[in-house]
Motif scaffolding. Structure first.
Motif, short mmCIF file in Angstrom:
data_model
loop_
_atom_site.label_atom_id
_atom_site.label_comp_id
_atom_site.label_asym_id
_atom_site.label_seq_id
_atom_site.Cartn_x
_atom_site.Cartn_y
_atom_site.Cartn_z
N VAL A 134 0.93 -1.17 -0.07
CA VAL A 134 0.12 -0.08 -0.19
C VAL A 134 0.71 1.21 0.01
CG1 VAL A 134 -1.77 1.19 1.27
CG2 VAL A 134 -2.07 -1.18 1.14
N PHE A 135 2.09 0.97 0.89
CA PHE A 135 2.66 2.38 0.78
C PHE A 135 4.40 2.33 0.25
CE2 PHE A 135 -0.32 3.00 4.62
CZ PHE A 135 -1.10 3.84 3.81
N SER A 136 5.19 1.40 0.91
CA SER A 136 6.46 1.25 0.86
C SER A 136 7.01 1.11 -0.80
CB SER A 136 7.22 0.29 1.69
OG SER A 136 6.98 0.76 3.12
N HIS A 166 -6.01 2.22 -1.15
CA HIS A 166 -6.30 2.52 -2.48
C HIS A 166 -5.89 1.28 -3.10
CE1 HIS A 166 -1.99 4.21 -2.80
NE2 HIS A 166 -1.98 3.00 -2.06
N THR A 167 -6.31 1.13 -4.61
CA THR A 167 -5.94 -0.26 -5.22
C THR A 167 -4.68 -0.33 -6.14
OG1 THR A 167 -7.26 0.18 -7.03
CG2 THR A 167 -8.50 -1.13 -5.19
N SER A 168 -4.01 0.91 -5.75
CA SER A 168 -2.79 0.94 -6.13
C SER A 168 -1.86 -0.33 -5.83
CB SER A 168 -1.88 1.99 -5.89
OG SER A 168 -2.61 3.37 -6.29
N SER A 169 -2.36 -0.85 -4.65
CA SER A 169 -1.70 -1.92 -4.13
C SER A 169 -1.69 -3.24 -4.91
CB SER A 169 -2.37 -2.35 -2.80
OG SER A 169 -3.84 -2.71 -2.92
N SER A 186 -7.63 -2.24 -11.90
CA SER A 186 -8.07 -2.83 -10.54
C SER A 186 -9.22 -2.25 -9.90
CB SER A 186 -6.73 -2.87 -9.74
OG SER A 186 -5.72 -2.00 -10.04
N PRO A 187 -10.35 -2.60 -10.11
CA PRO A 187 -11.42 -2.16 -9.52
C PRO A 187 -11.60 -2.89 -7.85
CG PRO A 187 -12.16 -3.86 -11.07
CD PRO A 187 -10.51 -3.76 -10.90
N PHE A 204 -15.16 3.06 0.24
CA PHE A 204 -15.72 3.47 -1.20
C PHE A 204 -14.97 2.33 -2.02
CE2 PHE A 204 -12.16 6.20 -2.33
CZ PHE A 204 -11.69 6.56 -1.29
N HIS A 205 -15.23 2.85 -3.44
CA HIS A 205 -14.71 1.89 -4.50
C HIS A 205 -13.85 2.71 -5.37
CE1 HIS A 205 -18.33 -0.12 -2.98
NE2 HIS A 205 -17.89 -1.23 -3.14
N GLN A 206 -12.86 2.16 -5.66
CA GLN A 206 -11.89 2.69 -6.81
C GLN A 206 -11.83 1.73 -8.17
OE1 GLN A 206 -8.18 3.38 -4.77
NE2 GLN A 206 -8.61 5.63 -4.65
N ILE A 207 -11.34 2.38 -9.14
CA ILE A 207 -10.72 1.94 -10.26
C ILE A 207 -9.46 2.53 -10.41
CG2 ILE A 207 -10.91 1.20 -12.73
CD1 ILE A 207 -13.61 0.22 -12.30
N GLU A 208 -8.40 1.83 -10.38
CA GLU A 208 -7.04 2.36 -10.94
C GLU A 208 -6.54 1.58 -11.91
OE1 GLU A 208 -4.32 3.52 -8.08
OE2 GLU A 208 -5.95 4.46 -6.83
N GLY A 209 -5.83 2.34 -12.87
CA GLY A 209 -5.32 1.74 -14.04
C GLY A 209 -3.75 1.81 -14.35
#
Ligand code: PHE
Length: 339
Positions: A134-136, A166-169, A186-187, A204-209
């Motif tokens: 998630v972070f590092s 966030h879904t960046s993970s 990634s939804p 909440f919900h995210q979509i990341e590309g």
């Protein structure tokens, strides 16, 4: 007494009827709390022990017969069509309302659809994550405020295990497993320790590309985002990018779309700016690529991320985010039914 039971059994066998009322009367007469069989069991208590077996089995035979006789008579009476006169078969049926999808699902599916037509795969990952993913790995400095207890839900006081913010993970997980070309969205559900209000929620919900390949440029990012905005909000939608900051992208930007309510003229939804903020984006920071064992000299990439509820609010002109979580049927049934 034995004789009495035989007589009672013979009478019970004689009963025939298709009337539900008469059958019920019969049942109560024999099986009711103050009925014949209850009285026989009462008498049975004073029968001398040697005779108990014979009496007991007689009473049970009677009880079993009456029970199954009632069932048989009931099923015959139920299948009779004698009540045709009572029921008007021409009455309209009960209205069955078709189900609808939740607006968050509708918008999520629409976004997925737009990007999958551009060759993006869909990837998912765990909601309970570790600090690395998630972070590092995403180049967050040790003292970054997003790691703070106020923003992040940690699990069981172990600062290494947390609910993803966030879904960046998920994209870190994809990059760790796969070498470029990578083109994925990634939804998923994300969690932030925020007070619930009309504009913020703790879930909440995210979509990341993410797109990583040779020679991926900022122009590619702008192109895909413009395409996306026009597919989702209409052909005449304009976009603008404002410089921003994220630890995992450099350069970073935030994207606005032209306000579709006032067509850019200014209204209270866009706070008289003509623009609505919709997502964050940028070029993947070389440190992030290296953290995931991707050679940042050979490859570059872009990334973007958006909140689905926020997009749905803009699309459906809903002013209060909380409506998406309350599951009030009056709200939910306003969205396109699924046929
Ligand atoms: N992960 C960011 C967020 O949660 C969004 C983002 C994704 C920004 C990718 C830039 C690039 O807000």
């Amino acid at each position: 007494m034995l004789k009495d039971i035989d007589k009672i059994l013979a009478e019970a066998r004689n009963f025939q009827s298709v009337s539900p009322d008469e059958i019920e009367e019969y049942r109560i007469r024999y099986l009711g709390r103050k009925g014949i069989i209850a009285a026989l069991f009462e008498e049975f208590r004073s029968v001398p022990p040697v005779e108990k077996r014979v009496y007991g089995s007689k009473i049970n035979e009677l009880k079993d017969f009456v029970t199954s006789h009632v069932n048989n008579l009931r099923s015959i009476s139920g299948s009779q069509t004698t009540d045709r006169t009572e029921k008007d078969l021409t009455l309209p049926g009960y209205p069955l309302e078709p189900g609808t999808r939740h607006p968050v699902s509708i918008v999520r599916n629409e976004i997925i659809n737009i990007f999958s037509r551009q060759g993006f795969t869909i990837s998912e990952g765990p909601e309970i994550e570790d600090d690395w993913h998630v972070f590092s790995a995403l180049n967050f400095p040790e003292e970054h405020p997003a790691r703070d207890m106020q923003d992040t839900f940690f699990i069981e006081k172990n600062p290494d295990i947390l609910l993803r913010t966030h879904t960046s993970s998920v994209q870190v997980r994809v990059m760790e497993k796969q070498q470029p070309p990578i083109r994925t969205i990634s939804p998923g559900r994300v969690f932030r320790n925020e007070a619930i209000s009309a504009r913020a929620h703790c879930i909440f919900h995210q979509i990341e590309g993410l797109y990583v390949d040779k020679n991926v440029s900022f122009a590619d990012l702008k192109q895909i985002l413009l395409f996306f905005a026009r597919e989702l909000f209409g052909e005449d939608t304009q976009i603008r990018l404002r410089p921003s900051f994220f630890p995992f992208t450099e350069p970073s930007a935030e994207m606005d779309i032209s306000c579709k309510i006032c067509s850019g003229k200014g209204c209270n939804v866009c706070k008289y700016t003509g623009w609505l903020e919709i997502l964050g984006c940028g070029m993947v920071h070389p440190n992030v690529l290296e953290n995931c064992h991707i050679d940042s000299n050979r490859f570059s990439g872009y990334a973007f991320g958006m909140g689905i509820e926020r997009v749905a609010m803009l699309k459906y002109e809903v002013r209060d985010l909380r409506l998406y979580f309350e599951n009030d049927i009056r709200f939910l049934k306003q969205f396109t039914p699924v046929f």
